[in-house]
Design an enzyme around this catalytic site. Structure first.
Site: not given
Length: 416
Positions: A187-188
Site C-alpha cells: 500500500d505504501l
C-alpha cells in the site's frame, strides 16, 4: 449535464502553504493505498477534497487506535494519520445527481485519485475517458492491485496480495520461512509511486494542456522493491530466497546481539572495517592477511570462522547506547530501535518527524512528512475531516449550489 450553471466560488484556503497551492485534488480513495498518496499532496499545499459515500464511508474511520475526547464519539487515529490537511465531503456516486455534482467538481479540479477495482469508475460512467471530456487537462490517477491492464487486472487485492504477487514475501524472513514484511509495504509503495506519477503528469499537463491516466499497480510497486532479485535471476538463474538478517553479497552487514538488545553493524568496506578494528582496540586485524579485504571477509568459511565471532565478541558486552557512541561517525552501527525508542529519538524530533493531527475534539501524534523543502516551513499541526464536515464549503461555496438544491440533495441521500 451540470446540475448548476453558476460560476465557481472559492474553496477554503489550503491548510498548508507549499508548492502545490492552487492544485485541487478530488480524492475518492479509502484505506491506505490512495489516502497516503493524497495526504502527501496535501502536505505540499494541494487542496485535497476527500469524497466519501454517505452510506459507506472510508471504513478505516473505525480502525484502532481510537481517540477519545470528553463528550465526543471515539474517532480513529489511524484515519487521522492518513487524512490530514484534507477537506471532507460526502457524495453518492451511484445516484445520478451525485454523478452530476462530481462532474461539476471534475471540471474545476486538476487531479482525481481513485483506488477502486479496475472497471468500477467506468461502470459509474466516471472513468477516465468520460472525465477527460469534461476536463481535458485532468490527471486521473488509478491505484489498484494489478493495474488497469493485464490478465489479473480485475482481481481483488490487499497489501498481502501485492507482497505475495510481487515476490517480496518469498524472499523476506528467515531461510525456509518466508514472512510478509511487517508493515503494509504494498500500500505504501503504491501510494509513493502514485504521488510521483501524479506530479509528473501534472507537469506535462502544465506544458501541453493535456492530462493523462496514471496507472499504478501494487504488484508493480512491490516488484521494484526486490533489490537485485530480478537481474540476479536473469543473469545467474538464482531464485531469491529468505536470508534472515544476512545480506546476499556483503559481510559483516546485519543484526548482532548486544547487552540490551540488537544493533545493525555494517562495517563491511575496507575503510569502515579498519575504523571498526581501531575503535574496538584491535587495529592489527585490519591488516590480517586472512580478512584484510571485503572479498576475503565475505567468503562463507572465513566469515563464519573468523569474522562473525570477532564482531559478536566486540558487541555482546556493550549496550546499544555505548556502541552507538563508540561508532559515532566512523562506521555504520545503529541500534535496532522499537517505536517507543524511535519517537523519543532526539534526531527524529530535530527533523520534525512527529506532528499533531486534530480530529474532532481529539488529537493524535503521528509521523510527519519525510519531504523537507528549504523554502517551505512545515505546519506544526493539522486536522483530519469528520464525515461530510466540509459539504457546505465545497458544494455551496465552491460549486455555488443554492440552498434549495443543497437541502434536496441531502434529503435524497446524495449528501449527508
Amino acid at each position: 449535464m451540470s446540475i448548476n450553471s453558476k460560476p465557481a466560488g472559492q474553496l477554503p484556503e489550503a491548510p498548508v502553504s507549499g508548492p502545490l497551492n492552487g492544485v485541487v485534488v478530488l480524492d475518492l480513495t479509502r484505506v491506505v493505498a490512495g489516502p497516503y498518496c493524497t495526504m502527501m499532496l496535501a502536505d505540499q499545499g494541494a487542496t485535497v477534497i476527500k469524497i466519501e459515500s454517505p452510506s459507506d464511508p472510508d471504513y478505516v474511520r473505525t480502525f484502532p487506535p481510537m481517540l477519545d475526547a470528553p463528550g465526543e464519539p471515539a474517532l480513529s487515529g489511524f484515519f487521522a494519520q492518513y487524512n490530514r490537511h484534507k477537506l471532507g465531503v460526502t457524495l453518492d456516486l451511484k445516484k445520478s445527481d451525485g454523478r452530476a455534482l462530481f462532474l461539476d467538481m471534475v471540471a474545476r479540479a486538476h487531479v482525481v485519485v481513485e483506488n477502486f477495482r479496475p472497471g468500477t469508475m467506468d461502470r459509474l460512467g466516471l472513468g477516465y475517458a468520460a472525465l477527460r471530456e469534461v476536463n481535458p487537462r485532468l490527471v486521473f490517477t488509478a491505484i489498484s492491485g494489478f493495474g488497469q491492464t493485464g490478465p489479473y487486472s480485475s482481481r481483488p487485492a490487499f497489501d498481502n496480495t501485492a507482497q505475495a504477487a510481487g515476490g517480496l514475501w518469498s524472499m523476506n524472513g528467515s531461510p525456509g520461512n518466508p514472512t510478509r514484511v511487517g508493515t503494509i509495504i504494498g500500500d505504501l509503495a503504491a501510494s509513493l509511486y502514485a504521488a510521483f506519477g501524479t506530479l509528473a503528469a501534472l507537469r506535462q499537463a502544465e506544458r501541453t494542456g493535456t492530462g493523462q491516466l496514471v496507472d499504478i499497480a501494487q504488484q508493480d510497486a512491490v516488484l521494484t522493491l526486490t533489490e537485485n532479485a530480478v537481474v540476479d535471476y536473469f543473469t545467474t538463474g538464482k531464485v531469491a530466497a529468505p536470508l534472515g538478517n544476512e545480506h546476499p553479497f556483503v559481510r559483516p552487514y546485519g543484526r548482532f546481539a548486544c547487552q540490551d538488545g540488537y544493533v545493525f553493524f555494517g562495517a563491511y568496506t575496507d575503510k569502515f572495517w579498519r575504523e571498526a578494528c581501531t575503535a574496538f582496540n584491535e587495529p592489527q586485524l585490519a591488516d590480517d592477511p586472512e580478512i584484510d579485504t571485503m572479498q576475503k571477509r565475505f567468503g562463507t568459511e572465513v566469515y563464519e570462522r573468523r569474522v562473525r565471532p570477532l564482531v559478536e565478541g566486540w558487541l555482546q558486552s556493550r549496550t546499544k547506547a555505548e556502541l552507538e557512541a563508540l561508532a559515532g561517525d566512523r562506521f555504520p552501527l545503529t541500534a535496532i530501535r522499537n517505536i517507543a525508542e524511535v519517537v523519543g529519538d532526539p534526531h527524529v524530533r530535530a527533523r520534525h518527524m512527529l506532528t499533531q493531527v486534530k480530529h474532532g475534539a481529539a488529537e493524535a501524534s503521528v509521523f510527519s512528512s519525510a519531504v523537507h523543502l528549504s523554502a517551505v516551513t512545515p505546519p506544526t499541526d493539522s486536522r483530519a475531516p469528520l464525515l461530510g464536515e466540509d459539504n457546505e464549503a465545497v458544494y455551496r461555496g465552491w460549486l455555488s449550489v443554492d440552498k434549495t438544491r443543497f437541502d434536496a440533495l441531502r434529503h435524497a441521500g446524495v449528501l449527508s
